[in-house]
Design a protein around this motif. Structure first.
Motif, short mmCIF file in Angstrom:
data_model
loop_
_atom_site.label_atom_id
_atom_site.label_comp_id
_atom_site.label_asym_id
_atom_site.label_seq_id
_atom_site.Cartn_x
_atom_site.Cartn_y
_atom_site.Cartn_z
N GLY A 272 46.92 -0.71 -17.45
CA GLY A 272 47.28 -0.95 -16.06
C GLY A 272 46.66 -0.05 -15.04
O GLY A 272 46.85 -0.26 -13.83
N ASN A 273 45.89 0.95 -15.47
CA ASN A 273 45.26 1.86 -14.53
C ASN A 273 43.90 1.29 -14.12
O ASN A 273 42.85 1.83 -14.45
CB ASN A 273 45.11 3.25 -15.18
CG ASN A 273 44.70 4.32 -14.17
OD1 ASN A 273 44.80 4.12 -12.96
ND2 ASN A 273 44.24 5.44 -14.68
N LYS A 274 43.95 0.19 -13.38
CA LYS A 274 42.74 -0.55 -13.01
C LYS A 274 42.04 0.12 -11.82
O LYS A 274 42.69 0.63 -10.91
CB LYS A 274 43.09 -1.99 -12.64
CG LYS A 274 43.81 -2.80 -13.70
CD LYS A 274 42.89 -3.26 -14.79
CE LYS A 274 43.56 -4.24 -15.74
NZ LYS A 274 43.66 -5.61 -15.22
N SER A 275 40.72 0.07 -11.84
CA SER A 275 39.93 0.61 -10.73
C SER A 275 38.51 0.12 -10.84
O SER A 275 37.78 0.52 -11.77
CB SER A 275 39.96 2.15 -10.73
OG SER A 275 39.02 2.66 -9.81
N GLU B 257 34.49 -5.34 -16.93
CA GLU B 257 34.73 -6.38 -15.92
C GLU B 257 35.74 -7.39 -16.42
O GLU B 257 36.58 -7.88 -15.66
CB GLU B 257 33.41 -7.05 -15.54
CG GLU B 257 32.51 -6.17 -14.68
CD GLU B 257 31.20 -6.86 -14.31
OE1 GLU B 257 30.92 -7.95 -14.87
OE2 GLU B 257 30.46 -6.29 -13.47
N ARG B 258 35.67 -7.72 -17.70
CA ARG B 258 36.66 -8.64 -18.26
C ARG B 258 38.05 -8.01 -18.24
O ARG B 258 39.04 -8.66 -17.89
CB ARG B 258 36.28 -9.02 -19.69
CG ARG B 258 37.19 -10.10 -20.28
CD ARG B 258 36.79 -10.49 -21.69
NE ARG B 258 37.09 -9.44 -22.65
CZ ARG B 258 36.18 -8.72 -23.29
NH1 ARG B 258 34.88 -8.94 -23.08
NH2 ARG B 258 36.54 -7.77 -24.14
N ALA B 259 38.14 -6.72 -18.62
CA ALA B 259 39.43 -6.04 -18.62
C ALA B 259 40.00 -5.93 -17.22
O ALA B 259 41.23 -5.96 -17.03
CB ALA B 259 39.29 -4.66 -19.25
N LEU B 260 39.14 -5.79 -16.22
CA LEU B 260 39.61 -5.75 -14.83
C LEU B 260 40.24 -7.07 -14.42
O LEU B 260 41.27 -7.11 -13.74
CB LEU B 260 38.45 -5.43 -13.89
CG LEU B 260 38.19 -3.98 -13.53
CD1 LEU B 260 36.92 -3.87 -12.69
CD2 LEU B 260 39.37 -3.37 -12.77
N ARG B 261 39.63 -8.16 -14.83
CA ARG B 261 40.06 -9.49 -14.37
C ARG B 261 41.28 -10.02 -15.11
O ARG B 261 41.99 -10.88 -14.59
CB ARG B 261 38.91 -10.50 -14.53
CG ARG B 261 37.70 -10.25 -13.65
CD ARG B 261 36.76 -11.45 -13.69
NE ARG B 261 36.38 -11.78 -15.06
CZ ARG B 261 35.28 -11.33 -15.67
NH1 ARG B 261 34.48 -10.49 -15.02
NH2 ARG B 261 35.00 -11.69 -16.91
#
Length: 299
Positions: free
Chosen positions: A153-156, A174-178
């Motif tokens: 959950g620590n997205k950036s 990029e996939r994990a971000l989306r």
């Protein structure tokens, strides 16, 4: 491609009957004669693995530092696979399978935390002898670690920026971000099970970092109030908390290793060093699972 002595043809998988026959023929001792490298070395890529350490100074501790870093990177990969598997199983409503993946991840996390033992006694003198050759190299640039942070959950998007020129790492991040993270998938599961998880936690901009919500805390409180023997949602909550606690242990060991070897000097990657690591270590993973404990009351 023709087979050469330098590139021996890989054998087909060995059947159980052949293993039994070979053991009987050899009367117990292992097979010791092979063409070229051993099957073990070929299967696990041992020669390539042992050719990846290239210290730049004569300081013996530098080799230890490199190996510890490489061990951590392999464990990041393993843990990331288990967390992705757990997330996907939660999305498919298979809670038992998700918890099995989390438990496997716990074992890998324990090894990851213990891997700091390799660097725990690194002195300022030892580190000082090779620190300059690191240049701007820093663990903050690790794509494997960044992948784990995104999954919890620590997205950036900014923290994915260093990997723009590395296609494989960029694609993973990029996939994990989306996509929803591990905790997002758990909350979506609770919503499908009728728990009062707000809709803006079920569908949202997944590229944004997770922020605590008192309604999510209330939903988890309802989960914990279920004392039915074998209830899977309370068990899931505890498995997630076990994951979260191990993340914090790793962050704290990182903080202590840096404090012992470097003190409060700035990090090689441009951060403030201890200050940056302290803030990261203080950030709760899956925050409502922690905050509900302060004022928990049975509904």
């Amino acid at each position: 491609m023709a087979t050469t002595s330098a590139q021996p043809r890989e054998r087909t998988p060995v059947a159980e009957e052949e293993r039994i026959e070979r053991a009987a023929r050899g009367e117990g001792p292992p097979t010791l004669s092979f063409e070229g490298s051993t099957p073990y070395a070929r299967y696990a890529g041992i020669e390539a693995l042992l050719d990846l350490q290239h210290p730049r100074t004569g300081e013996p501790a530098e080799t230890r530092f490199i190996i510890a870093t490489q061990v951590m990177e392999l464990l990041f990969l393993l843990i990331g696979e288990e967390w992705e598997r757990a997330r996907d199983e939660l999305e498919a409503d298979r809670v038992a399978a998700a918890m099995a993946a989390l438990r496997r991840g716990h074992h890998a996390q324990d090894v990851l935390v213990s891997s700091w033992d390799l660097l725990a006694t690194l002195t300022p003198v030892e580190f000082g002898r090779f620190r300059d050759v690191l240049g701007e190299a820093s663990g903050v640039q690790s794509p494997g670690y960044r992948h784990l942070e995104f999954l919890i959950g620590n997205k950036s998007a900014v923290m994915a920026r260093p990997h723009r020129a590395a296609p494989r790492a960029r694609a993973v991040l990029e996939r994990a971000l989306r996509e929803p993270g591990l905790y997002d998938a758990a909350l979506r599961l609770l919503h499908r099970r009728g728990l009062p998880v707000p809709l803006d936690r079920v569908e949202r901009d997944w590229t944004r970092p997770y922020e605590p919500d008192p309604e999510v805390e209330r939903a988890w409180s309802v989960v914990y109030a279920d004392e039915t023997p074998g209830a899977e949602l309370p068990a899931l909550a505890e498995a997630l908390l076990d994951t979260a606690e191990r993340v914090t242990r790793w962050r704290h060991r990182h903080l202590m290793a840096v404090k012992r070897a470097l003190g409060a000097r700035p990090g090689t990657g441009g951060s403030s060093g201890l200050d940056w690591l302290s803030r990261n270590a203080a950030r709760d993973v899956f925050p409502e699972l922690w905050s509900l404990r302060t004022g928990f009351q049975l509904p």
